[in-house]
Design an enzyme around this catalytic site. Structure first.
Site, mmCIF file in Angstrom:
data_model
loop_
_atom_site.group_PDB
_atom_site.id
_atom_site.type_symbol
_atom_site.label_atom_id
_atom_site.label_comp_id
_atom_site.label_asym_id
_atom_site.label_seq_id
_atom_site.Cartn_x
_atom_site.Cartn_y
_atom_site.Cartn_z
ATOM 1 N N ASP A 1 -17.662 14.577 4.322
ATOM 2 C CA ASP A 1 -18.413 14.845 5.554
ATOM 3 C C ASP A 1 -19.723 15.567 5.261
ATOM 4 O O ASP A 1 -20.588 15.654 6.126
ATOM 5 C CB ASP A 1 -17.597 15.749 6.497
ATOM 6 N N THR B 1 1.886 4.995 0.500
ATOM 7 C CA THR B 1 0.751 5.284 -0.381
ATOM 8 C C THR B 1 -0.465 4.544 0.155
ATOM 9 O O THR B 1 -0.331 3.563 0.903
ATOM 10 C CB THR B 1 0.990 4.807 -1.828
ATOM 11 N N LYS C 1 7.967 -0.850 6.823
ATOM 12 C CA LYS C 1 7.100 -0.825 8.009
ATOM 13 C C LYS C 1 5.716 -0.381 7.545
ATOM 14 O O LYS C 1 5.584 0.285 6.511
ATOM 15 C CB LYS C 1 7.649 0.139 9.068
ATOM 16 N N ASP D 1 -14.568 13.770 16.403
ATOM 17 C CA ASP D 1 -13.486 13.064 15.737
ATOM 18 C C ASP D 1 -12.387 12.795 16.753
ATOM 19 O O ASP D 1 -12.063 13.664 17.558
ATOM 20 C CB ASP D 1 -12.936 13.923 14.593
ATOM 21 N N GLU E 1 4.505 10.477 13.135
ATOM 22 C CA GLU E 1 4.687 9.109 13.604
ATOM 23 C C GLU E 1 6.109 8.635 13.271
ATOM 24 O O GLU E 1 6.797 8.050 14.111
ATOM 25 C CB GLU E 1 3.670 8.155 12.950
ATOM 26 N N ASP F 1 -14.810 18.457 7.993
ATOM 27 C CA ASP F 1 -14.204 19.396 7.065
ATOM 28 C C ASP F 1 -14.164 18.893 5.630
ATOM 29 O O ASP F 1 -14.154 19.681 4.703
ATOM 30 C CB ASP F 1 -12.806 19.801 7.539
ATOM 31 N N ASP G 1 11.027 9.511 6.721
ATOM 32 C CA ASP G 1 9.580 9.639 6.953
ATOM 33 C C ASP G 1 9.326 10.892 7.776
ATOM 34 O O ASP G 1 9.651 10.958 8.953
ATOM 35 C CB ASP G 1 9.098 8.384 7.694
ATOM 36 N N GLN H 1 -2.313 2.724 -1.473
ATOM 37 C CA GLN H 1 -2.420 1.379 -2.034
ATOM 38 C C GLN H 1 -1.550 0.378 -1.269
ATOM 39 O O GLN H 1 -2.010 -0.685 -0.856
ATOM 40 C CB GLN H 1 -2.015 1.374 -3.524
ATOM 41 N N ARG I 1 0.104 0.916 1.624
ATOM 42 C CA ARG I 1 0.031 1.125 3.069
ATOM 43 C C ARG I 1 1.348 0.731 3.743
ATOM 44 O O ARG I 1 1.358 0.132 4.812
ATOM 45 C CB ARG I 1 -1.159 0.355 3.666
#
Lengths: 721, 569
Positions: free
Chosen positions: A561, A396, A413, A325, A366, A557, A362, A398, A400
């Site tokens: 997967d 969210t 953003k 990953d 990031e 995890d 936020d 939905q 994004r």
């Protein structure tokens, strides 16, 4: 387990080894175990050593008969017979020591499995919130069935394995992982699995039990480290067949000798034949084979990885393709903002200002990195949300998007296409136009609006450089793009280069788009990448690789997967993962560190190398033993054969005795190597082979010549014969 | 040893290497099916044969079917050969009116020729009529060799194919090996031999009056044709009792060289077929190199031992410079005789141009070791390659783990089944070689046949069983093997040494073919370089050879040491 502190894996492993090789707590019981293992029913598992036991019993009986009748040379006979038994005891000792290290761990694990009581809810559907009546029976943990729902509160031990169905709690999992820092377990998502024997530190949770009594994770862990359930691995079985076959060949070689001797007018005693037979059959590898296997599993345990079967450890050595990953393995977990790229007509400062406002609340790494970058570059201080009368609009799946709604101003953003859609909507709102054909417009390659075109151009540039573009818009006006960059871990490139030398292909798995993925793949030096990876795509990739005859390792995890983990030849589930993932994989990493996949491969290879090195050594040893025993055996009737006594051994008796003593002592001498494993370096197969053939092949030819000669000098000096 | 002697050996080796690739390329084409150089000539014959036999050339066989076809074919061949011998008195083409062959000898001979051994407990010219020689023995010379080639190709397909159920079609492989490989080459060699003076006639013996006035019966017959396939198919059964030492079988140094080349040609070419079929010719060269190392070592020891001569003769003032010429033909000399002995036992040919019984002890030990190793040095046509590949499996299993991967060869994982089958096959030889010798040397029936006492007599019996189990067929001539005991036990050794090796080998082929083939990477065991060659040689010597150390110590080794001390047997 409380005392166990956690350091980096390698450091921990080496420290543990240094302490246990000479640990008297292990050596004591191992000596007792060596005698217990003389039980023929136990010995029968090992064909080579079983043959040794059979001839040891036979010669003991013959010796007793000779002593009773006063025939022969009992002094010599007693020594040969004694060394036959020592050979067996040394072999058992090797296995007992290897098991002892696991047993010590199992004992400390068992302490945590002490009887706990469980609070079984009378009404499984009762919610923990207001109005929770707390109705539960206190039952013994051992009586819990899968499907029962229990309440676990701060200070309680979790009674059995299960899934959190409601609530959030911090849990101390030191009993399993040795990691004392608590972890968060919550219902839903990929952090919902809890393990019996761990302790809830704060809050309370409802847990649905998933394990039947006696088959919990802790139970399995105990039996694994103890080696109680140890099954021979496929390669071990095959190797045992080879060793058994060679033993039969030597039975023929030895059994025909009396007849040949009779033709020559001589005879060869049973003791001498037995000595020849025992020294020729591959006792060294036969004695150490199971110790090597146990020690290999043990090395993984010390590394905080539990292999559910020895087969998985062997497969790890064979891995051709590693699926890694991106996040957490190849790159640091968080992306960081490195650049503000404004549209024409927008200043970089305005963009930075808007981006910072949008990120104030936020809390993702990031988001924080955007605030920090704006401050570093333009000295824009972080402002207080309350002062601005702003509301945070969280991200969210939905929309994004994230951002703020302040007085009269809307800043967003997020993913470029999402921001474009948002901006258009805002603009349409202000123009009071019908929002028609919005999606269609977005999908066209070259949008009509020049600002949109510019944004897309910048975004593509960022993606090509391996970054993630975040677009920013204020009140429907596009401002520019934030460049979020993935930070590739230091030194990872060299590790991949080492893997490549070992012939292992690395494939990076990422949710990023192909352009970004390609750039990061190039920077990190992986061989290939799977972009925009879905669980299905991952599973397909594994199947494709396997169809090409390759063995695939991966770690994962999440519940999604699980199919891929089950399909992979080596599937390492993270301990923090879901129960489904842990069930699907054939290894569990207690530290939940995906980078470990690389070390797991190395441990698997080391196990196989050790097995091969000692097999080669054992077989190469035979040459010297022939030269010790053949002249001694026939000297009585063919004195000319004394010319084959190239080692110049003192007498036939001392030669035979020295050979059998060497044969027994070499087992003891090699126990540390069997437990520690042969040194492993990440180089190509050719280089590994050259080195190992030189040490264990040529060494195996030469060492016994010197060893037998030295023992012969000693035996003669002491006057044993 | 002389420079001339070494040049002869080196020229021979160079010629073998030179024919390997062209023959390999041609045979690969033959066994991959499709058209080849000779299709215009033999294509119609091939199709006609399939039509008569009702064989569907396109239908491939599972290894079990392949094995059953091979066994049925061999049993049928054996029965036919036995009946031919028993009835030769009443059958035509028997100008010398040979009587029916006794039952035990006929059984031994039938087993011998079907197993590609060509052990001869009889004198050819005085026992077998032309019909038996041509329709019985020569036919088996072709088809037992073709069977060996077919089996090797089946095993190679096991390595070359991936996830396949079948390993080829036995009837097709057998037919193509005979039609396209053995027949044309044998034809060319026979023509060459006829040109060099080897008889090829259906006439009976000729009576000649010698200078002393005595009458001598000179046997004649279709010698050249049998001679060609005897070498090419590594059969070794001579037309005459003296085999290739007889001037009618092997008249001069040139025919001697061509005969040796014919013995090695197909076996060497098959290593190249192996390389080509698995897609990497270097793999074939590595196998050939391992064979080459063992061959050169054997040739050097044998030539050295024979060049020394017998030290006991020096006491009588005999010039030892010529080396040991006892039992050798003056037209070949020491070097070509020693070389021939090593070649014929390295491959499972068994033709001889000198009496191995008269070799120096260590000189005679080299042929014995060659055979004890299972004749993997070039070996019998096909048998050498599959024997060598089984040793490669053992070597990779022992040492392959040292690169940190479970053992694999050419991308095929070697697992319990392969190891089990390999060990079964490897076990057969010591059981037959040592087991029967152990019986023979302590029973009166066994020792009565020995011509010499002491270690040399022992070597004669050991050599016989070693030669039989390894399907070689050469003999330490001192042993009178035409007795009930030796005829029966040697026949068992020959059949076990052939068929109990083949069936497990085919099981391996089937199992390998079914596996996926992992592509090679930097982490896989390199099997094309010098390291692998060295490892393979080491494993062959230790696993295949050391088993026989006690037996050799009591035979040639002690005889050599005794000779140095002045005792002869």
């Amino acid at each position: 387990m409380e005392a166990k502190t956690k350091k980096s894996g390698t450091e921990k492993a080496s420290r543990a080894q240094a302490s246990t090789l000479l640990d008297p707590a292990i050596l004591g019981p191992a000596v007792a175990g060596s005698f217990r293992k003389l039980d023929p029913r136990v010995m029968a598992r090992n064909p080579v050593m079983f043959c040794v036991e059979a001839v040891a019993v036979l010669t003991t009986i013959l010796l007793l008969r000779d002593v009773a009748t006063g025939a022969g040379n009992p002094g010599f006979g007693v020594q040969i017979v004694a060394w036959l038994w020592f050979t067996l005891l040394f072999a058992n000792f090797a296995e007992a020591v290897a098991e002892g290290r696991g047993k010590a761990q199992a004992a400390s694990l068992r302490k945590t499995r002490t009887e706990t009581d469980a609070k079984r809810l009378t009404d499984p559907d009762a919610t923990l919130g207001h109005g929770f009546n707390g109705g539960y029976d206190v039952v013994s943990a051992t009586r819990l069935k899968p499907g029962d729902v229990v309440l676990v509160e701060a200070g309680d031990l979790i009674p059995s394995d299960g899934e959190v169905v409601e609530g959030v709690a911090s849990v101390n999992e030191a009993a399993i992982t040795g990691e004392s820092a608590p972890v968060i377990r919550e219902s839903g998502g990929d952090r919902s699995a809890v393990t019996g024997g761990t302790q809830v530190l704060s809050d309370r949770i409802k847990v649905r039990i998933t394990a039947a009594p006696g088959s919990t994770f802790l139970d399995r862990m105990i039996s694994l480290v103890e080696g109680a359930q140890r099954q021979k691995t496929p390669n071990e079985i095959a190797l045992n067949i080879l060793l058994a076959g060679m033993t039969i060949i030597f039975v023929i070689a030895v059994a025909t000798v009396p007849s040949f001797a009779a033709y020559a007018g001589g005879s060869v005693g049973v003791l001498v034949l037995v000595a020849l037979f025992v020294t020729l059959i591959p006792t060294t590898i036969g004695a150490l084979l199971s110790a090597i296997g146990i020690a290999g599993m043990d090395r993984l345990v010390r590394f905080n990885v539990l292999a559910m079967s020895g087969r998985a450890v062997e497969a790890a050595g064979d891995v051709d393709t590693l699926l890694l990953d991106k996040t957490g393995t190849i790159t640091l977990g968080n992306r960081q903002a490195t650049e503000f790229l404004p549209l024409a007509g927008v200043t970089e400062r305005d963009l930075a200002d808007a981006a910072q406002l949008a990120s104030l609340a936020d809390e993702t790494p990031e988001g924080r990195s955007i605030t920090v970058l704006a401050k570093e570059k333009y000295g824009i201080r972080a402002r207080d949300m309350a002062e601005l009368h702003a509301f945070f609009v969280p991200f969210t799946a939905q929309t994004r998007l994230s951002g703020i709604d302040a007085e009269g101003t809307v800043i967003r953003k997020g993913a470029v296409d999402a921001v474009l859609a948002h901006a258009r909507e805002q603009a349409q709102d202000s123009n009071r136009l019908v929002a028609a054909g919005r999606g269609a417009a977005l999908r066209t390659a070259t949008p009509a609006d020049p600002a949109e075109r510019e944004i897309l151009t910048i975004a593509e540039r960022v993606a090509k450089a391996g970054g993630t573009p975040l677009a920013v818009a204020q009140d429907g006006r596009l401002l520019g793009v934030i460049h979020l960059k993935d930070i590739v871990k230091g030194g990872i490139r060299e590790r991949f280069a080492a893997l490549r030398q070992m012939g292992i292909r690395t494939v990076m798995i990422t949710g990023d788009n192909p352009m970004t993925a390609a750039a990061i793949a190039a920077e990190a030096g992986v061989d290939d990448f799977l972009a925009q990876a879905t669980p299905e795509a991952k599973l397909q990739l594994i199947r494709d690789e396997q169809a090409k005859g390759k063995l695939v390792a991966m770690c994962g995890d999440g519940t999604n997967d699980a199919p891929a983990l089950a399909q992979a030849d080596v599937g390492v589930a993270m301990n923090t993962g879901t129960m489904a993932a842990r069930e699907a994989g054939n290894m569990v990493d207690l530290d939940s560190d995906p980078t470990k996949l690389i070390e797991i491969v190395a441990i698997g290879k080391q196990l196989l190398m050790t097995r091969g090195a000692l097999t080669t050594f054992s077989i190469a040893n035979d040459v010297a033993k022939y030269f010790a025993i053949i002249p001694a055996m026939f000297l009585a009737f063919y004195p000319q054969l004394g010319a084959l006594n190239v080692m110049g051994l003192a007498s036939p008796e001392s030669a035979i005795l020295s050979a059998i003593i060497f044969n027994a002592l070499i087992i003891v001498a090699l126990i540390p190597l069997a437990l520690r494993g042969v040194p492993y370096r990440a180089v190509g197969a050719g280089a590994l082979l050259r080195r190992n053939l030189l040490i264990y092949g040529l060494g195996g030819l030469a060492v016994p010549f010197a060893g037998i000669k030295a023992i012969d000098l000693l035996v003669t000096a002491i006057g044993l014969v | 040893m002389t420079v001339n002697g070494w040049i002869q050996i080196l020229v021979f080796i160079a010629l073998v290497v030179a024919v390997t690739r062209p023959l390999g390329g041609f045979m690969t084409g033959v066994f991959n099916g499709g058209r080849n150089l000779l299709s215009p000539v033999f294509g119609p014959v091939e199709r006609g044969l399939y039509r008569i036999a009702g064989v569907d050339a396109k239908a491939e066989q599972h290894w079990v079917t392949y094995a059953v076809s091979m066994l049925l074919f061999s049993v049928a061949g054996m029965v036919l050969l036995y009946v031919l011998q028993r009835l030769q008195g009443v059958l035509p083409l028997n100008p010398q009116d040979m009587a029916a062959v006794p039952a035990d000898l006929a059984f031994n001979t039938a087993a011998s020729f079907v197993a590609n051994t060509n052990w001869q407990s009889y004198g050819g010219e005085s026992t077998m009529g032309h019909l038996v020689q041509m329709a019985g023995l020569t036919v088996q010379n072709f088809v037992s060799a073709a069977t060996g080639i077919a089996l090797a190709v089946a095993l190679v397909r096991g390595f070359a194919r991936a996830s396949a159920r079948t390993v080829g079609n036995f009837w097709v492989d057998l037919t193509r090996a005979t039609l396209y490989v053995l027949l044309p080459l044998a034809f060319l060699i026979a023509l060459f031999l006829v040109w060099q003076g080897v008889p090829q006639t259906l006439a009976g013996a000729v009576d000649a009056t010698t200078l002393e006035g005595a009458k001598q019966t000179i046997s004649l017959g279709p010698v050249a044709s049998q001679e060609a396939i005897k070498m090419l198919g590594t059969n070794g059964g001579g037309f005459f009792n003296a085999n290739s030492a007889h001037p009618f079988e092997n008249p001069n140094a040139l025919t001697n060289l061509v005969q040796m080349l014919a013995i090695f040609a197909i076996g060497a070419g098959l290593t190249n077929v192996f390389g080509r079929m698995v897609g990497d010719e270097r793999q074939g060269w590595a196998i050939l190199a391992a064979m080459g190392v063992l061959f050169v070592a054997g040739a050097a020891v044998c030539y050295w031992a024979e060049a020394q001569g017998n030290p006991a003769f020096a006491a009588f003032g005999v010039d030892g410079l010529a080396g040991n010429m006892e039992g050798k033909e003056t037209r070949f000399g020491v070097a070509a005789s020693a070389l021939f002995a090593v070649v014929t036992t390295a491959a499972s040919c068994g033709a001889v141009n000198a009496m191995h019984d008269s070799f120096m002890p260590l000189g005679g030990m080299v042929p014995m070791i060659n055979m004890m190793l299972g004749e993997v040095i070039i070996g019998g046509v096909g048998a050498g390659l599959y024997g060598m590949l089984m040793f490669a499996i053992v070597a990779l299993f022992v040492a392959g783990l040292m690169v940190g991967r479970t053992p694999e060869y050419l991308g095929k994982k070697l697992e319990a089944k392969e190891v089990k089958m390999t060990m079964l096959a490897v076990l057969c030889l010591p059981v037959m070689m040592l087991g029967w010798t152990a019986f023979a040397v302590v029973t009166d029936t066994g020792t009565a046949s020995m011509a010499n006492a002491g270690p040399h007599g022992y070597s004669e019996a050991l050599y016989a069983y070693v030669s039989a189990a390894a399907n070689n067929g050469s003999a330490f001539a001192g042993l009178s093997a035409n007795t009930l005991w030796y005829n029966l036990t040697l026949a068992v050794a020959m059949l076990v040494g052939r068929f109990l090796v083949i069936v497990p080998m085919l099981a391996i082929a089937g199992s390998l073919a079914a596996k996926a083939r992992a592509p090679a990477s930097a982490g896989t065991f390199p099997t094309h370089d010098g390291l692998f060659v060295g490892l393979l040689v080491g494993v062959i010597l230790i696993v295949g050879g050391l088993t026989f150390f006690p037996a050799l110590a009591l035979g040639p080794i002690v005889e050599h040491l005794a000779m140095s001390a002045g005792t002869l047997f």
